[in-house]
Motif scaffolding. Structure first.
Motif, PDB file in Angstrom:
ATOM      1  N   ALA A   1      16.851  20.089  74.252  1.00 30.02           N
ATOM      2  CA  ALA A   1      16.961  18.948  73.310  1.00 30.02           C
ATOM      3  C   ALA A   1      17.404  17.659  73.985  1.00 30.02           C
ATOM      4  CB  ALA A   1      18.220  19.172  72.483  1.00 30.02           C
ATOM      5  N   ARG A   2      17.625  17.446  75.263  1.00 31.45           N
ATOM      6  CA  ARG A   2      17.839  16.270  76.055  1.00 31.45           C
ATOM      7  C   ARG A   2      16.685  15.939  76.932  1.00 31.45           C
ATOM      8  NH1 ARG A   2      22.743  19.170  77.032  1.00 31.45           N
ATOM      9  NH2 ARG A   2      22.320  19.883  78.921  1.00 31.45           N
ATOM     10  N   HIS A   3      15.764  16.803  76.784  1.00 28.55           N
ATOM     11  CA  HIS A   3      14.417  16.551  78.012  1.00 28.55           C
ATOM     12  C   HIS A   3      13.280  16.722  76.860  1.00 28.55           C
ATOM     13  CE1 HIS A   3      17.314  15.757  81.089  1.00 28.55           C
ATOM     14  NE2 HIS A   3      17.861  17.286  81.075  1.00 28.55           N
ATOM     15  N   GLY A   4      12.565  17.713  77.412  1.00 28.51           N
ATOM     16  CA  GLY A   4      11.308  17.906  76.825  1.00 28.51           C
ATOM     17  C   GLY A   4      11.211  17.871  75.264  1.00 28.51           C
ATOM     18  N   GLY A   5      12.269  18.686  74.772  1.00 29.16           N
ATOM     19  CA  GLY A   5      12.410  18.664  73.066  1.00 29.16           C
ATOM     20  C   GLY A   5      12.781  17.419  72.715  1.00 29.16           C
ATOM     21  N   ARG A   6      13.296  16.476  73.278  1.00 27.14           N
ATOM     22  CA  ARG A   6      13.678  15.058  72.884  1.00 27.14           C
ATOM     23  C   ARG A   6      12.215  14.375  72.835  1.00 27.14           C
ATOM     24  NH1 ARG A   6      13.480  10.986  75.804  1.00 27.14           N
ATOM     25  NH2 ARG A   6      13.809  12.126  77.620  1.00 27.14           N
ATOM     26  N   THR A   7      11.385  14.631  73.980  1.00 26.68           N
ATOM     27  CA  THR A   7      10.204  13.784  73.898  1.00 26.68           C
ATOM     28  C   THR A   7       9.380  14.098  72.862  1.00 26.68           C
ATOM     29  OG1 THR A   7       9.008  15.070  75.379  1.00 26.68           O
ATOM     30  CG2 THR A   7      10.328  13.563  76.526  1.00 26.68           C
ATOM     31  N   LEU A   8       9.404  15.390  72.369  1.00 24.45           N
ATOM     32  CA  LEU A   8       8.463  15.944  71.285  1.00 24.45           C
ATOM     33  C   LEU A   8       8.991  15.402  69.919  1.00 24.45           C
ATOM     34  CD1 LEU A   8       6.248  17.528  70.402  1.00 24.45           C
ATOM     35  CD2 LEU A   8       7.848  19.668  70.312  1.00 24.45           C
ATOM     36  N   ARG A   9      10.483  15.429  69.699  1.00 29.21           N
ATOM     37  CA  ARG A   9      11.009  14.929  68.347  1.00 29.21           C
ATOM     38  C   ARG A   9      10.408  13.452  68.289  1.00 29.21           C
ATOM     39  NH1 ARG A   9      15.204  17.315  70.082  1.00 29.21           N
ATOM     40  NH2 ARG A   9      16.379  15.474  70.276  1.00 29.21           N
ATOM     41  N   GLU A  10      10.660  12.724  69.584  1.00 31.70           N
ATOM     42  CA  GLU A  10      10.602  11.364  69.178  1.00 31.70           C
ATOM     43  C   GLU A  10       9.053  11.001  68.861  1.00 31.70           C
ATOM     44  OE1 GLU A  10      14.019  10.087  72.511  1.00 31.70           O
ATOM     45  OE2 GLU A  10      11.993   9.919  72.902  1.00 31.70           O
ATOM     46  N   GLY A  11       8.164  11.799  69.594  1.00 30.38           N
ATOM     47  CA  GLY A  11       6.709  11.533  69.131  1.00 30.38           C
ATOM     48  C   GLY A  11       6.343  11.831  67.880  1.00 30.38           C
ATOM     49  N   LEU A  12       6.714  12.974  67.504  1.00 30.41           N
ATOM     50  CA  LEU A  12       6.611  13.454  65.926  1.00 30.41           C
ATOM     51  C   LEU A  12       7.286  12.342  64.993  1.00 30.41           C
ATOM     52  CD1 LEU A  12       7.200  17.185  66.464  1.00 30.41           C
ATOM     53  CD2 LEU A  12       4.997  15.996  65.644  1.00 30.41           C
ATOM     54  N   ALA A  13       8.307  11.794  65.586  1.00 27.19           N
ATOM     55  CA  ALA A  13       9.024  10.865  64.494  1.00 27.19           C
ATOM     56  C   ALA A  13       8.336   9.663  64.388  1.00 27.19           C
ATOM     57  CB  ALA A  13      10.467  10.501  65.046  1.00 27.19           C
ATOM     58  N   ALA A  14       7.824   9.091  65.573  1.00 26.77           N
ATOM     59  CA  ALA A  14       6.894   7.926  65.663  1.00 26.77           C
ATOM     60  C   ALA A  14       5.752   8.053  64.932  1.00 26.77           C
ATOM     61  CB  ALA A  14       6.621   7.473  67.168  1.00 26.77           C
ATOM     62  N   ALA A  15       5.055   9.389  64.965  1.00 28.84           N
ATOM     63  CA  ALA A  15       3.946   9.390  64.271  1.00 28.84           C
ATOM     64  C   ALA A  15       4.087   9.501  62.705  1.00 28.84           C
ATOM     65  CB  ALA A  15       3.037  10.533  64.422  1.00 28.84           C
ATOM     66  N   MET A  16       5.302  10.124  62.151  1.00 28.52           N
ATOM     67  CA  MET A  16       5.754  10.046  60.876  1.00 28.52           C
ATOM     68  C   MET A  16       5.981   8.833  60.357  1.00 28.52           C
ATOM     69  SD  MET A  16       7.619  13.539  60.564  1.00 28.52           S
ATOM     70  CE  MET A  16       7.353  15.037  61.128  1.00 28.52           C
ATOM     71  N   GLN A  17       6.571   7.993  61.173  1.00 26.45           N
ATOM     72  CA  GLN A  17       6.847   6.545  60.766  1.00 26.45           C
ATOM     73  C   GLN A  17       5.849   5.480  60.758  1.00 26.45           C
ATOM     74  OE1 GLN A  17       9.995   5.739  63.749  1.00 26.45           O
ATOM     75  NE2 GLN A  17      11.459   7.013  62.889  1.00 26.45           N
ATOM     76  N   ALA A  18       4.801   5.983  61.433  1.00 25.75           N
ATOM     77  CA  ALA A  18       3.602   5.062  61.605  1.00 25.75           C
ATOM     78  C   ALA A  18       2.617   5.505  60.320  1.00 25.75           C
ATOM     79  CB  ALA A  18       2.951   5.346  62.767  1.00 25.75           C
ATOM     80  N   GLY A  19       2.986   6.448  59.816  1.00 26.53           N
ATOM     81  CA  GLY A  19       2.011   6.968  58.561  1.00 26.53           C
ATOM     82  C   GLY A  19       0.976   8.043  59.018  1.00 26.53           C
ATOM     83  N   ALA A  20       0.967   8.085  60.498  1.00 31.74           N
ATOM     84  CA  ALA A  20      -0.305   9.242  60.739  1.00 31.74           C
ATOM     85  C   ALA A  20       0.031  10.507  60.368  1.00 31.74           C
ATOM     86  CB  ALA A  20      -0.105   9.135  62.262  1.00 31.74           C
ATOM     87  N   LEU A  21       1.297  11.010  60.623  1.00 30.71           N
ATOM     88  CA  LEU A  21       1.623  12.376  59.852  1.00 30.71           C
ATOM     89  C   LEU A  21       2.367  12.365  58.686  1.00 30.71           C
ATOM     90  CD1 LEU A  21       2.794  14.220  63.208  1.00 30.71           C
ATOM     91  CD2 LEU A  21       0.486  14.480  62.005  1.00 30.71           C
ATOM     92  N   PRO A  22       2.398  13.357  57.760  1.00 35.09           N
ATOM     93  CA  PRO A  22       3.095  13.265  56.592  1.00 35.09           C
ATOM     94  C   PRO A  22       4.695  13.385  56.949  1.00 35.09           C
ATOM     95  CG  PRO A  22       1.973  15.361  56.814  1.00 35.09           C
ATOM     96  CD  PRO A  22       1.424  14.324  57.963  1.00 35.09           C
ATOM     97  N   ALA A  23       5.554  13.062  55.973  1.00 34.98           N
ATOM     98  CA  ALA A  23       6.870  12.965  56.292  1.00 34.98           C
ATOM     99  C   ALA A  23       7.545  14.674  56.258  1.00 34.98           C
ATOM    100  CB  ALA A  23       7.745  12.240  55.352  1.00 34.98           C
ATOM    101  N   LEU A  24       7.085  15.382  57.389  1.00 33.96           N
ATOM    102  CA  LEU A  24       7.668  16.734  57.358  1.00 33.96           C
ATOM    103  C   LEU A  24       8.900  16.884  57.874  1.00 33.96           C
ATOM    104  CD1 LEU A  24       4.421  17.931  59.116  1.00 33.96           C
ATOM    105  CD2 LEU A  24       5.140  18.318  56.418  1.00 33.96           C
ATOM    106  N   PRO A  25       9.521  17.953  57.644  1.00 32.28           N
ATOM    107  CA  PRO A  25      11.103  18.280  58.336  1.00 32.28           C
ATOM    108  C   PRO A  25      11.024  18.066  59.824  1.00 32.28           C
ATOM    109  CG  PRO A  25      10.718  19.873  56.654  1.00 32.28           C
ATOM    110  CD  PRO A  25       9.197  19.006  56.953  1.00 32.28           C
ATOM    111  N   LEU A  26      11.539  17.171  60.176  1.00 31.37           N
ATOM    112  CA  LEU A  26      11.248  16.697  61.892  1.00 31.37           C
ATOM    113  C   LEU A  26      11.615  17.895  62.704  1.00 31.37           C
ATOM    114  CD1 LEU A  26      10.393  14.716  64.082  1.00 31.37           C
ATOM    115  CD2 LEU A  26      12.715  13.551  63.754  1.00 31.37           C
ATOM    116  N   ALA A  27      13.060  18.277  62.565  1.00 26.65           N
ATOM    117  CA  ALA A  27      13.460  19.283  63.511  1.00 26.65           C
ATOM    118  C   ALA A  27      12.784  20.577  63.547  1.00 26.65           C
ATOM    119  CB  ALA A  27      14.788  19.757  63.201  1.00 26.65           C
ATOM    120  N   GLU A  28      12.149  21.073  62.269  1.00 27.74           N
ATOM    121  CA  GLU A  28      11.497  22.286  62.231  1.00 27.74           C
ATOM    122  C   GLU A  28      10.069  22.186  62.746  1.00 27.74           C
ATOM    123  OE1 GLU A  28      13.195  20.890  59.831  1.00 27.74           O
ATOM    124  OE2 GLU A  28      14.527  22.379  59.035  1.00 27.74           O
TER     125      GLU A  28
END
Length: 201
Positions: A130-157
């Motif tokens: 969660a401090r390293h690789g998992g963090r980068t993945l969460r941040e990338g998915l969150a950025a895509a959702m916020q930009a409207g590139a991905l639907p607003a899915l449950p981020l953690a899951e």
């Protein structure tokens, strides 16, 4: 002069700790956690047994530091690949490819995806991720959702789902599978989730 002395002491301490982590990385990969003893660790690092226990409570604590250091290195590789200016989906794809490439370093997949769970337990390993690789993945998915590139899915899951896919791909590649096929498969899944009209990764 006191400041120089303190800095010198810290430099020596940091050097000793780094030597122990490097020795641990080599021996835990070459021999496995169970077969690695503290005498071999201190001999490989070129330090005393007292120095080992000054920096680490026990062998498990050193192993945890090795896992943390390896995880941080992988996260750095991901962040370097997913550079600013890329579209969110392209950044996710580049970061995922960088993860798979970083995991091809000899011994890393065994260390991070197999041995770490057995030695540290799932909860502790998840906290490191969660401090390293998992963090980068969460941040990338969150950025895509916020930009409207991905639907607003449950981020953690969603992060757990893609994280599991990337881990499984890394294990398969370590066993001889084609990295390109796994990258293409995960990118296809990512593109399938994309909001209609968004350019694929």
């Amino acid at each position: 002069m006191q400041e120089i002395g303190r800095r010198s002491n810290k430099d020596r301490s940091d050097t000793t700790r780094a030597a122990l982590v490097a020795a641990g990385r080599k021996l835990f990969v070459d021999r496995g956690y169970a077969e690695t003893g503290t005498p071999e660790l201190v001999a490989q690092a070129g330090v005393t047994r007292g120095a080992l226990y000054h920096h680490f409570a026990d062998k498990r604590a050193l192993f945890r530091a090795v896992v943390e250091a390896e995880s941080a290195t992988v996260a750095h590789e991901i962040e370097s690949a997913a550079r600013p200016g890329l579209s969110p989906l392209k950044a996710l794809a580049k970061g995922g490819a960088a993860f798979l490439e970083a995991m091809r370093v000899p011994g890393r997949t065994q260390l991070l995806l197999i041995d770490a769970a057995a030695v540290l337990g799932r909860a502790e390993l998840d906290a490191i991720d969660a401090r390293h690789g998992g963090r980068t993945l969460r941040e990338g998915l969150a950025a895509a959702m916020q930009a409207g590139a991905l639907p607003a899915l449950p981020l953690a899951e969603t992060a757990q789902l893609f994280g599991a896919a990337y881990d499984r791909a890394a294990l398969a590649i370590a066993a001889g599978a084609d990295p390109g096929e796994w990258r293409k498969l995960i990118d296809t899944v990512l593109a399938g989730l994309a909001v209609p009209g968004v350019s694929p990764p």
